[in-house]
Design a protein around this motif. Structure first.
Motif, PDB file in Angstrom:
ATOM      1  N   TYR A  66       0.824  -1.208   0.000  1.00 28.54           N
ATOM      2  CA  TYR A  66       0.000   0.000   0.000  1.00 28.54           C
ATOM      3  C   TYR A  66       0.855   1.253   0.000  1.00 28.54           C
ATOM      4  O   TYR A  66       0.399   2.324  -0.370  1.00 28.54           O
ATOM      5  CB  TYR A  66      -0.917   0.013   1.224  1.00 28.54           C
ATOM      6  CG  TYR A  66      -1.935  -1.089   1.194  1.00 28.54           C
ATOM      7  CD1 TYR A  66      -3.000  -1.009   0.296  1.00 28.54           C
ATOM      8  CD2 TYR A  66      -1.821  -2.199   2.009  1.00 28.54           C
ATOM      9  CE1 TYR A  66      -3.928  -2.031   0.230  1.00 28.54           C
ATOM     10  CE2 TYR A  66      -2.743  -3.222   1.950  1.00 28.54           C
ATOM     11  CZ  TYR A  66      -3.801  -3.135   1.058  1.00 28.54           C
ATOM     12  OH  TYR A  66      -4.705  -4.147   0.987  1.00 28.54           O
ATOM     13  N   LEU A  69       6.772   3.245   2.488  1.00 26.72           N
ATOM     14  CA  LEU A  69       7.420   3.854   3.645  1.00 26.72           C
ATOM     15  C   LEU A  69       8.132   2.800   4.481  1.00 26.72           C
ATOM     16  O   LEU A  69       8.594   3.078   5.577  1.00 26.72           O
ATOM     17  CB  LEU A  69       6.395   4.639   4.475  1.00 26.72           C
ATOM     18  CG  LEU A  69       5.742   5.765   3.663  1.00 26.72           C
ATOM     19  CD1 LEU A  69       4.638   6.447   4.449  1.00 26.72           C
ATOM     20  CD2 LEU A  69       6.773   6.792   3.225  1.00 26.72           C
ATOM     21  N   LEU A 103      -3.658   5.725  -5.470  1.00 25.63           N
ATOM     22  CA  LEU A 103      -2.817   6.861  -5.876  1.00 25.63           C
ATOM     23  C   LEU A 103      -1.753   7.153  -4.825  1.00 25.63           C
ATOM     24  O   LEU A 103      -0.674   7.658  -5.147  1.00 25.63           O
ATOM     25  CB  LEU A 103      -3.682   8.105  -6.115  1.00 25.63           C
ATOM     26  CG  LEU A 103      -4.424   8.133  -7.452  1.00 25.63           C
ATOM     27  CD1 LEU A 103      -5.197   9.441  -7.589  1.00 25.63           C
ATOM     28  CD2 LEU A 103      -3.469   7.967  -8.622  1.00 25.63           C
ATOM     29  N   ASN A 104      -2.030   6.838  -3.568  1.00 24.48           N
ATOM     30  CA  ASN A 104      -1.019   7.053  -2.529  1.00 24.48           C
ATOM     31  C   ASN A 104       0.282   6.353  -2.887  1.00 24.48           C
ATOM     32  O   ASN A 104       1.366   6.896  -2.703  1.00 24.48           O
ATOM     33  CB  ASN A 104      -1.522   6.525  -1.181  1.00 24.48           C
ATOM     34  CG  ASN A 104      -2.664   7.358  -0.659  1.00 24.48           C
ATOM     35  OD1 ASN A 104      -2.698   8.575  -0.883  1.00 24.48           O
ATOM     36  ND2 ASN A 104      -3.606   6.718   0.011  1.00 24.48           N
ATOM     37  N   LEU A 107       1.940   8.078  -6.054  1.00 22.52           N
ATOM     38  CA  LEU A 107       2.631   9.328  -5.733  1.00 22.52           C
ATOM     39  C   LEU A 107       3.957   9.064  -5.025  1.00 22.52           C
ATOM     40  O   LEU A 107       4.891   9.850  -5.137  1.00 22.52           O
ATOM     41  CB  LEU A 107       1.722  10.204  -4.857  1.00 22.52           C
ATOM     42  CG  LEU A 107       0.510  10.755  -5.613  1.00 22.52           C
ATOM     43  CD1 LEU A 107      -0.482  11.401  -4.657  1.00 22.52           C
ATOM     44  CD2 LEU A 107       0.956  11.769  -6.667  1.00 22.52           C
ATOM     45  N   GLN A 108       4.033   7.944  -4.302  1.00 23.72           N
ATOM     46  CA  GLN A 108       5.310   7.631  -3.653  1.00 23.72           C
ATOM     47  C   GLN A 108       6.333   7.104  -4.656  1.00 23.72           C
ATOM     48  O   GLN A 108       7.520   7.374  -4.537  1.00 23.72           O
ATOM     49  CB  GLN A 108       5.096   6.605  -2.536  1.00 23.72           C
ATOM     50  CG  GLN A 108       4.351   7.199  -1.365  1.00 23.72           C
ATOM     51  CD  GLN A 108       4.035   6.154  -0.316  1.00 23.72           C
ATOM     52  OE1 GLN A 108       4.905   5.394   0.090  1.00 23.72           O
ATOM     53  NE2 GLN A 108       2.797   6.105   0.115  1.00 23.72           N
ATOM     54  N   LEU A 179       5.532  16.283  -5.559  1.00 30.68           N
ATOM     55  CA  LEU A 179       4.782  16.710  -4.389  1.00 30.68           C
ATOM     56  C   LEU A 179       5.501  17.889  -3.741  1.00 30.68           C
ATOM     57  O   LEU A 179       6.719  17.957  -3.730  1.00 30.68           O
ATOM     58  CB  LEU A 179       4.691  15.567  -3.384  1.00 30.68           C
ATOM     59  CG  LEU A 179       3.700  14.460  -3.676  1.00 30.68           C
ATOM     60  CD1 LEU A 179       3.905  13.332  -2.687  1.00 30.68           C
ATOM     61  CD2 LEU A 179       2.290  14.994  -3.584  1.00 30.68           C
ATOM     62  N   LEU A 210      14.586  12.996   1.626  1.00 32.18           N
ATOM     63  CA  LEU A 210      13.278  12.925   2.276  1.00 32.18           C
ATOM     64  C   LEU A 210      13.206  11.746   3.235  1.00 32.18           C
ATOM     65  O   LEU A 210      12.729  11.847   4.361  1.00 32.18           O
ATOM     66  CB  LEU A 210      12.205  12.805   1.190  1.00 32.18           C
ATOM     67  CG  LEU A 210      10.758  12.922   1.655  1.00 32.18           C
ATOM     68  CD1 LEU A 210      10.477  14.333   2.112  1.00 32.18           C
ATOM     69  CD2 LEU A 210       9.817  12.538   0.517  1.00 32.18           C
TER      70      LEU A 210
END
Lengths: 227, 447
Positions: A66, A69, A103-104, A107-108, A179, A210
């Motif tokens: 998902y 991170l 989309l999460n 975008l990562q 972003l 980041l």
């Protein structure tokens, strides 16, 4: 051009769990990897080959996640592959019926690499649930090619192959929309960036910065191994 | 230190906000009815009251379809393959081949192959397409959901239900599937107990025995229903053993807190019926046939040799099975059965063929073209319903096959865990068979 393995381009296949990633994988490679309707099914990283317009491609099926991170082993596997193995293109399979959650992940990934193609899968289901997606606008918003597909009936796979071909060969370089984080984060990134100048140019320094300010120590360990 | 940092929060926030903005721009109609439709079904199939009964009923129906459907093709295959055997025999006598060559190749290798194919193939070719349809539909995570709190209670991981489901196909695959469990402790529990699910090689044993038991007890239209119930009971014994051993492990050598996990229930999807049926039918057929050729043919040759090499007028098989016989009798089995299980270590598919060949080597030559004939052979060798029941239990509760053991070693990297995975089920099986047999002998002296 990096992302080559012998004469083949390496293409990564990412996506949320249970979006039909394995079906897309099978559709592209003609292999018959086991598919099933439950999340977490792909435990072994599968690799397959396909040929398009005389060019060989190696497709790597990453575990479904998902996010990137890196809270779980699957996420680390997927993240490390995209970041450190430099695939010539990364295809993100997206469930058209729940775009926002998917989309999460997109975008990562676009934070890490420019060579991204979004495969908007399960279009048949979306249509059945009367979900209409404005593909050109989505392409514009993301800055990467978006290919609507229904992998189980092989619709859109030819277009997907064409997009993979264009992006891998460098004929098309997507320009993902970056972003913008809040000023505090942006300031810190600017602070760290100069110190990462010594890294090889293939690494996305903004993204590594980041991760570092996020206190992600696993990225340091991985970089020690790779560099 | 990562979890609560304001930086992490603001990064995640930026990602989510962007995803939301884009979605609002490009998606025209939000999803509504899909959620409620899937939810409505889930409220029934995962409810406390109906979840379990529905699951059992569904399994029972699947087994019934398998038993009913497998009967005719099984007999057809047996008739066909044994007709070829007759031709092979005629051919061998035509070329005047020595009788040992005919015995080794036809009565040994070919016959074992013919039995594996005719007994094993039809149930597999019916059960797996149905099972794959349920998987494609999205029912498996619901099973995991229903079983989750029971796994929690025995200190294991809810995803173990999924690894068990994979075990139906092949225990080695189930052991590999245990990788989806993150915690090493709970993963070991799942690996060690996976063998309690009847795999591809043992499921047809269950089906065959269930059919024989039900035909021993009743003779009516309900015979196949009874068969399905027996198969279901067999599977339930396996599941009970899973819980029991998981509980035992997590309370002794594998203590620790159960980890929490989020199991997502995916939306139901219409299975690709035609494709799934054709695909899994052929996949299973090829799988069974390959195993048959690789394992059954050599095992058949070996069994034939054991049955025909004589020391002091008695075959090796008789020598070996006589040794095992006293212990077998205590368990309500016999020496031949135990020998068949031991020789069946490379693959469970060959247990029944080895057993039949051993019985046949004692003299009686029967044409085993149907389950009726097999039943006659078994009763002629002293089988009762009790033998069949113990056989079912021991086929569920004994050491995993060679492939699975090697896979367990590969996945755990430890011979200790591999050995435990073999010892625990075997000891459990022996104890339960002894208890059942002795109690029955106590209360039913006539048997």
């Amino acid at each position: 051009m990096d992302g080559k393995q012998g004469h083949s381009y390496v293409v990564a296949l990412a996506g949320n769990p249970n979006t039909g990633k394995s079906t897309v994988f099978n559709g592209l490679t003609g292999l018959r990897q086991h598919t099933g309707n439950w999340p977490g099914k792909t435990v072994v990283q599968a690799r397959g080959h396909f040929k398009y317009k005389g060019q060989d491609f190696v497709l790597v099926d990453l575990p479904g996640t998902y996010s990137l991170l890196a809270n779980s082993p699957e996420e680390q596997v997927a993240r490390n592959f995209i970041c450190f193995e430099h695939p010539a293109a990364t295809v993100i399979v997206v469930d058209a019926t729940c775009l926002e959650r998917n989309l999460n992940l997109v975008l990562q990934v676009t934070e890490i690499t420019n060579h991204v193609i979004v495969c908007l899968n399960l279009m048949d289901e979306a249509r059945r649930h009367r979900v209409f997606i404005d593909v050109p606008t989505l392409e514009q918003e993301l800055g990467v090619p978006v290919i609507p597909t229904t992998a189980r009936s092989k619709q859109g796979l030819a277009e997907l192959k064409e997009a993979i071909h264009l992006v891998s060969s460098g004929k098309l370089t997507p320009q993902p929309v970056r972003l913008r984080y809040n000023p505090m984060v942006e300031e810190k990134i600017a602070e760290i960036l100069p110190r990462l100048e010594t890294l090889p140019p293939v690494y996305n320094k903004r993204w590594i910065a980041l991760r570092l300010i996020d206190g992600d120590s696993s990225i340091l360990e991985e970089m020690e191994v790779k560099i | 230190m990562k979890m609560d940092s304001p930086i992490t929060d603001s990064i995640v926030e930026a990602i989510y906000a962007k995803a939301e903005t884009i979605t609002n721009k490009v998606v025209k109609t939000p999803i509504q009815q899909k959620e409620t439709w899937t939810n409505r079904i889930d409220n029934i199939v995962t409810s406390r009251a109906l979840g379990f009964p529905l699951m059992l009923a569904l399994l029972c129906v699947v087994f019934w379809i398998t038993i009913t459907g497998a009967n005719a093709p099984s007999e057809f295959l047996a008739r066909f393959l044994f007709m070829i055997e007759d031709h092979l025999t005629a051919f061998f006598s035509f070329i005047n081949s020595p009788s040992w060559l005919h015995g080794l190749l036809v009565l040994g290798m070919y016959r074992a192959l013919a039995w594996v194919v005719s007994v094993m193939l039809p149930p597999m070719a019916i059960f797996f397409p149905i099972f794959t349809l349920l998987e494609d539909l999205g029912y498996l995570p619901r099973i995991a959901f229903n079983l989750d709190h029971m796994f929690q209670r025995v200190g294991a991981h809810g995803k173990q239900a999924l690894t068990m489901a994979m075990g139906f196909g092949c225990n080695a695959a189930g052991v590999i599937a245990a990788r989806i469990i993150d915690s090493p402790r709970e993963r070991l529990v799942a690996i060690v107990t996976n063998n309690f699910v009847p795999c591809n090689g043992r499921f047809p044993i269950l089906i065959t025995m269930a059919t024989i038991v039900s035909s021993l007890t009743i003779r009516s239209a309900y015979q196949t229903v009874m068969g399905a119930v027996i198969v279901l009971a067999g599977v339930l014994i396996g599941i009970l053993a899973t819980f029991l051993v998981s509980w035992g492990l997590t309370n002794t050598i594998l203590q620790g807190e159960p980890s929490f996990f989020i199991l997502e229930l995916p939306p139901y999807r219409k299975p690709q019926v035609g494709k799934v049926i054709v695909r899994s039918f052929f996949d299973r057929t090829i799988f069974v046939l390959t195993r048959a050729v690789i394992v059954a043919a050599p095992a058949g040759a070996l069994t034939w040799l054991l049955a025909n090499i004589k020391i002091n007028q008695l075959s090796l098989i008789t020598h070996l099975s006589t040794r095992l016989d006293p212990f077998g009798k205590i368990m309500g089995l016999d020496g031949v059965i135990l020998l068949a299980f031991i020789l069946g270590l490379p693959a469970n598919e060959i247990v029944i063929p080895i057993m039949l060949m051993s019985y046949l080597s004692a003299g009686a030559m029967l044409e085993l073209e149907s389950l009726d004939a097999i039943r006659e052979l078994l009763t002629a060798n002293g089988w009762t319903w009790l033998t069949a029941v113990n056989f079912i239990i021991f086929s569920l509760l004994h050491f995993p096959c060679g492939t699975t053991l090697l896979t367990i070693h590969k996945e755990t990297g430890s011979w200790k865990w591999t050995a435990l995975s073999a010892v625990i089920p075997t000891v459990l099986g022996i104890i339960i068979c002894i208890i059942i047999t002795q109690i029955t002998h106590l209360f039913l002296p006539l048997f």
